[in-house]
Design a protein around this motif. Structure first.
Motif, PDB file in Angstrom:
ATOM      1  N   VAL A 137       0.827  -1.202   0.000  1.00 35.22           N
ATOM      2  CA  VAL A 137       0.000   0.000   0.000  1.00 35.22           C
ATOM      3  C   VAL A 137       0.862   1.253   0.000  1.00 35.22           C
ATOM      4  CG1 VAL A 137      -1.623   1.352   1.409  1.00 35.22           C
ATOM      5  CG2 VAL A 137      -1.967  -1.110   1.128  1.00 35.22           C
ATOM      6  N   THR A 138       0.457   2.233  -0.785  1.00 29.84           N
ATOM      7  CA  THR A 138       1.070   3.565  -0.788  1.00 29.84           C
ATOM      8  C   THR A 138      -0.052   4.589  -0.645  1.00 29.84           C
ATOM      9  OG1 THR A 138       2.828   2.801  -2.274  1.00 29.84           O
ATOM     10  CG2 THR A 138       2.538   5.186  -2.060  1.00 29.84           C
ATOM     11  N   ILE A 139       0.175   5.622   0.182  1.00 30.15           N
ATOM     12  CA  ILE A 139      -0.846   6.643   0.413  1.00 30.15           C
ATOM     13  C   ILE A 139      -0.302   8.009   0.024  1.00 30.15           C
ATOM     14  CG2 ILE A 139      -2.267   7.786   2.172  1.00 30.15           C
ATOM     15  CD1 ILE A 139      -2.215   5.134   3.733  1.00 30.15           C
ATOM     16  N   GLY A 140      -1.072   8.729  -0.793  1.00 29.19           N
ATOM     17  CA  GLY A 140      -0.692  10.068  -1.214  1.00 29.19           C
ATOM     18  C   GLY A 140      -1.744  11.075  -0.792  1.00 29.19           C
ATOM     19  N   GLN A 141      -1.748  12.236  -1.457  1.00 26.00           N
ATOM     20  CA  GLN A 141      -2.697  13.303  -1.154  1.00 26.00           C
ATOM     21  C   GLN A 141      -3.965  13.107  -1.972  1.00 26.00           C
ATOM     22  OE1 GLN A 141      -1.252  17.424  -0.746  1.00 26.00           O
ATOM     23  NE2 GLN A 141      -2.882  18.037  -2.131  1.00 26.00           N
ATOM     24  N   ASN A 142      -5.027  12.661  -1.294  1.00 24.20           N
ATOM     25  CA  ASN A 142      -6.305  12.360  -1.940  1.00 24.20           C
ATOM     26  C   ASN A 142      -6.220  11.198  -2.924  1.00 24.20           C
ATOM     27  OD1 ASN A 142      -8.110  14.027  -0.601  1.00 24.20           O
ATOM     28  ND2 ASN A 142      -7.688  15.767  -1.933  1.00 24.20           N
ATOM     29  N   TRP A 143      -5.201  10.359  -2.789  1.00 22.14           N
ATOM     30  CA  TRP A 143      -5.131   9.130  -3.570  1.00 22.14           C
ATOM     31  C   TRP A 143      -4.373   8.090  -2.746  1.00 22.14           C
ATOM     32  CZ3 TRP A 143      -0.528   6.773  -4.784  1.00 22.14           C
ATOM     33  CH2 TRP A 143       0.630   7.540  -4.675  1.00 22.14           C
ATOM     34  N   CYS A 144      -4.580   6.856  -3.114  1.00 21.46           N
ATOM     35  CA  CYS A 144      -3.840   5.756  -2.488  1.00 21.46           C
ATOM     36  C   CYS A 144      -3.821   4.597  -3.467  1.00 21.46           C
ATOM     37  CB  CYS A 144      -4.485   5.340  -1.151  1.00 21.46           C
ATOM     38  SG  CYS A 144      -6.218   4.886  -1.261  1.00 21.46           S
ATOM     39  N   GLN A 145      -2.888   3.677  -3.263  1.00 20.65           N
ATOM     40  CA  GLN A 145      -2.809   2.530  -4.170  1.00 20.65           C
ATOM     41  C   GLN A 145      -2.535   1.255  -3.378  1.00 20.65           C
ATOM     42  OE1 GLN A 145       0.417   3.357  -6.911  1.00 20.65           O
ATOM     43  NE2 GLN A 145       1.921   2.345  -5.624  1.00 20.65           N
ATOM     44  N   ASP A 146      -3.007   0.170  -3.942  1.00 19.32           N
ATOM     45  CA  ASP A 146      -2.806  -1.158  -3.366  1.00 19.32           C
ATOM     46  C   ASP A 146      -2.422  -2.070  -4.526  1.00 19.32           C
ATOM     47  OD1 ASP A 146      -2.793  -3.473  -1.907  1.00 19.32           O
ATOM     48  OD2 ASP A 146      -4.946  -3.493  -1.474  1.00 19.32           O
ATOM     49  N   VAL A 147      -1.217  -2.644  -4.482  1.00 25.01           N
ATOM     50  CA  VAL A 147      -0.740  -3.509  -5.564  1.00 25.01           C
ATOM     51  C   VAL A 147      -0.235  -4.822  -4.965  1.00 25.01           C
ATOM     52  CG1 VAL A 147      -0.111  -1.546  -7.015  1.00 25.01           C
ATOM     53  CG2 VAL A 147       1.599  -2.549  -5.527  1.00 25.01           C
ATOM     54  N   GLY A 148      -0.377  -5.885  -5.715  1.00 23.98           N
ATOM     55  CA  GLY A 148       0.085  -7.171  -5.210  1.00 23.98           C
ATOM     56  C   GLY A 148      -0.468  -8.348  -5.988  1.00 23.98           C
ATOM     57  N   ILE A 149      -0.719  -9.433  -5.261  1.00 28.19           N
ATOM     58  CA  ILE A 149      -1.209 -10.685  -5.857  1.00 28.19           C
ATOM     59  C   ILE A 149      -2.554 -11.027  -5.238  1.00 28.19           C
ATOM     60  CG2 ILE A 149      -0.702 -13.127  -6.290  1.00 28.19           C
ATOM     61  CD1 ILE A 149       1.408 -11.242  -7.448  1.00 28.19           C
ATOM     62  N   TYR A 150      -3.541 -11.345  -6.081  1.00 24.98           N
ATOM     63  CA  TYR A 150      -4.802 -11.859  -5.555  1.00 24.98           C
ATOM     64  C   TYR A 150      -5.158 -13.179  -6.222  1.00 24.98           C
ATOM     65  CZ  TYR A 150      -6.995  -8.802  -9.282  1.00 24.98           C
ATOM     66  OH  TYR A 150      -7.338  -8.129 -10.425  1.00 24.98           O
ATOM     67  N   GLU A 151      -6.096 -13.865  -5.616  1.00 28.87           N
ATOM     68  CA  GLU A 151      -6.529 -15.171  -6.131  1.00 28.87           C
ATOM     69  C   GLU A 151      -8.049 -15.216  -6.130  1.00 28.87           C
ATOM     70  OE1 GLU A 151      -4.747 -19.425  -5.405  1.00 28.87           O
ATOM     71  OE2 GLU A 151      -6.156 -18.979  -3.767  1.00 28.87           O
ATOM     72  N   PHE A 152      -8.603 -15.692  -7.229  1.00 28.75           N
ATOM     73  CA  PHE A 152     -10.051 -15.809  -7.354  1.00 28.75           C
ATOM     74  C   PHE A 152     -10.471 -17.267  -7.345  1.00 28.75           C
ATOM     75  CE2 PHE A 152      -9.263 -11.635  -9.101  1.00 28.75           C
ATOM     76  CZ  PHE A 152     -10.286 -10.894  -8.549  1.00 28.75           C
ATOM     77  N   THR A 153     -11.552 -17.529  -6.632  1.00 27.96           N
ATOM     78  CA  THR A 153     -12.221 -18.823  -6.715  1.00 27.96           C
ATOM     79  C   THR A 153     -13.487 -18.614  -7.532  1.00 27.96           C
ATOM     80  OG1 THR A 153     -11.383 -19.517  -4.555  1.00 27.96           O
ATOM     81  CG2 THR A 153     -13.295 -20.688  -5.415  1.00 27.96           C
ATOM     82  N   MET A 154     -13.606 -19.364  -8.617  1.00 27.20           N
ATOM     83  CA  MET A 154     -14.748 -19.222  -9.508  1.00 27.20           C
ATOM     84  C   MET A 154     -15.860 -20.164  -9.044  1.00 27.20           C
ATOM     85  SD  MET A 154     -13.457 -16.941 -11.369  1.00 27.20           S
ATOM     86  CE  MET A 154     -11.883 -16.306 -11.979  1.00 27.20           C
ATOM     87  N   GLY A 155     -16.927 -19.573  -8.499  1.00 27.97           N
ATOM     88  CA  GLY A 155     -18.013 -20.385  -7.974  1.00 27.97           C
ATOM     89  C   GLY A 155     -18.711 -21.219  -9.019  1.00 27.97           C
ATOM     90  N   ALA A 156     -18.644 -20.806 -10.290  1.00 24.92           N
ATOM     91  CA  ALA A 156     -19.333 -21.526 -11.358  1.00 24.92           C
ATOM     92  C   ALA A 156     -18.680 -22.862 -11.677  1.00 24.92           C
ATOM     93  CB  ALA A 156     -19.393 -20.654 -12.614  1.00 24.92           C
TER      94      ALA A 156
END
Length: 393
Positions: free
Chosen positions: A294-313
C-alpha cells in the motif's frame, strides 16, 4: 431535547390539564417525532417555527387560549412536508435563535424519511441550493428533489458542530460546520453550511442553502490508513458477490480506467466497465488478497500485489497480479485505475505434461468423434488449428 419535548406535549395536551410524563431521557427525543405529529394531526398546533414554544406564542387551530392569557395570532395554513392534512400556524413577526437552529432539525428529520419530495418541500418556491457533491445550481423544486434522490441513498443524518445565527426582519440565517453520518456506509463527513431562511406563506423555509467540503481537507488530502486502503478491496469484492455488473462498475471513479485480466480492450467509462463484468460475473468470482503493498498520497492511495479468485461456477482457482489506484470522489474512495494480469511465469513456462497424458489427448478427440457432433470435434482444435484430413485435398 427539552424544547422538542415541551412543544410535543403542547400538541398532545394543548390545555395542559395533566402534566405529561417525561421519558427517562427526554434529550433523545427527535424533531422527527414532531414532524410526524404535525403531518398526521388533523387539528393541532403547527410549528412555523416563528410561533415559539412559550404559552404566549402557541395557539390551537380552534382559537382556544393557551396558558393564563389568550394571545392574538394570525393563522396561516401549514403543510410541513406537502402531504396529509393541513394545519394552521400561529405566526408572529419574530423568531428566536433556538427556533432558527430548530429549522435545521426539521430539515434533518426530512432527510431521515428517505423521501426526496419531503426534503425538497423544506425549501421555498424559488430556492437556491448549492449542494456539496454536485456542480449544478438547483433553483426549483424538481432540481432540488433530483439532488436528494441520489444523496438520500447514503442515508445521511446530520448534526451541527458549530454555528452562528443571525436574525433580521423577515429572514434568518444559520452558518457554520455540520457533520453527516452516512447510514449506508458508516462514513462520517464534515462540511461547511449556510442556510438563509425566509417566511413563505407564513412558514419559515430554506431560501438559500450552500454546502461545501472542508477546504483544508482538499488541500491536505483525505486521511486514510493502510488497513482502510486494503478494506477498499473488500468493497469491490462484495460488489462482485452481488453478481450485478452495475454495482461493480459503480465502485469505479467517473474517469476510471480498467485494464482487465481477460480482455484486450481498455475500459474507460461506466458502460465499458459494466460490459466487462457482465461476462466475468458469470464465473461467480470471489477474490482474496495474497500479497499487498500500500502507498498513500494526497487524496489518492494505491494497493498492488497478488490476488486469487475462486470461480463459484466451476470451482477453479486463478491467481493474478493487481494494481488498484483509488481517489476520493464525491465523498468516498473510488477506483480510478485497475490493472489486472495473469501470472506471467505461467505463460513463459508451459504447463508440464507426461507421455501418458499426451496419448490421453487422443482419447478426448476420439470421444468427440463418438458423439457424432462435428461442433464438439471441432472444439478439440485450437483457435489457429490446422487439419490435413484423410479424404480431402
Amino acid at each position: 431535547m427539552t424544547m422538542g419535548y415541551n412543544f410535543l406535549s403542547k400538541i398532545i395536551n394543548p390545555h395542559n390539564t395533566t402534566p405529561p410524563t417525561k421519558s427517562n431521557n427526554p434529550d433523545k427525543m427527535k424533531f422527527a417525532s414532531i414532524a410526524v405529529a404535525l403531518t398526521l394531526a388533523t387539528q393541532t398546533v403547527a410549528f412555523a417555527p416563528s410561533a415559539g414554544l412559550s404559552n404566549s406564542r402557541v395557539a390551537q387551530t380552534t382559537g382556544v387560549a393557551v396558558g393564563p392569557a389568550a394571545v392574538s395570532t394570525r393563522s396561516t395554513e401549514l403543510n410541513l412536508f406537502g402531504f396529509g392534512k393541513k394545519a394552521a400556524a400561529a405566526v408572529e413577526s419574530d423568531i428566536t435563535e433556538k427556533e432558527v437552529r430548530a429549522l435545521f432539525e426539521l430539515w434533518n428529520s426530512a432527510l431521515a424519511t428517505g423521501d426526496s419530495r419531503i426534503v425538497a418541500n423544506r425549501y421555498t418556491k424559488s430556492p437556491v441550493l448549492l449542494p456539496t457533491v454536485s456542480d449544478q445550481v438547483r433553483t426549483d423544486f424538481a432540481s432540488v428533489q433530483d439532488y436528494f434522490d441520489g444523496f438520500l441513498l447514503k442515508e445521511p443524518q446530520g448534526k451541527i458542530l458549530e454555528g452562528k445565527v443571525n436574525i433580521g426582519e423577515g429572514w434568518a440565517s444559520d452558518t457554520g460546520i455540520y457533520e453527516f453520518t452516512m447510514g449506508a456506509t458508516g462514513d462520517v463527513v464534515k462540511a461547511r453550511y449556510s442556510y438563509n431562511y425566509v417566511k413563505e406563506d407564513g412558514i419559515w423555509k430554506i431560501q438559500h442553502h450552500h454546502s461545501s467540503v472542508m477546504p483544508e481537507e482538499i488541500a491536505m488530502g483525505k486521511a486514510i490508513s493502510e488497513d482502510e486502503v486494503r478494506g477498499l478491496f473488500g468493497l469491490w469484492n462484495d460488489a462482485l458477490a452481488t453478481e450485478d455488473p452495475k454495482t461493480v462498475a459503480s465502485r469505479y471513479a467517473k474517469a476510471g480506467v480498467l485494464l482487465p485480466t481477460v480482455s484486450d480492450t481498455p475500459r474507460t467509462d461506466f458502460a465499458g466497465i459494466e460490459d466487462y463484468f457482465t461476462n466475468f460475473l458469470k464465473l461467480k468470482p470471489q477474490g482474496e488478497i495474497l500479497e499487498s503493498h500500500v502507498t498513500i498520497g494526497q487524496n489518492w492511495c494505491q494497493d498492488v500485489g497478488i490476488y486469487e479468485f475462486t470461480m463459484g461456477a466451476n470451482g477453479k482457482k486463478v491467481k493474478g497480479r493487481y494494481s488498484f489506484i483509488y481517489v476520493h470522489e464525491d465523498g468516498e474512495w473510488k477506483i480510478n485505475h485497475h490493472h489486472s494480469s495473469i501470472m506471467p511465469e505461467g505463460i513463459v513456462n508451459a504447463e508440464p505434461i507426461t507421455d501418458e497424458e499426451v496419448r490421453g489427448l487422443f482419447n478426448l478427440w476420439n470421444d468427440a468423434l463418438a458423439t457424432k457432433d462435428p461442433k464438439k470435434v471441432a472444439a478439440r482444435y485450437s483457435k489457429e488449428g490446422v487439419l490435413l484430413p484423410t479424404v480431402s485435398d
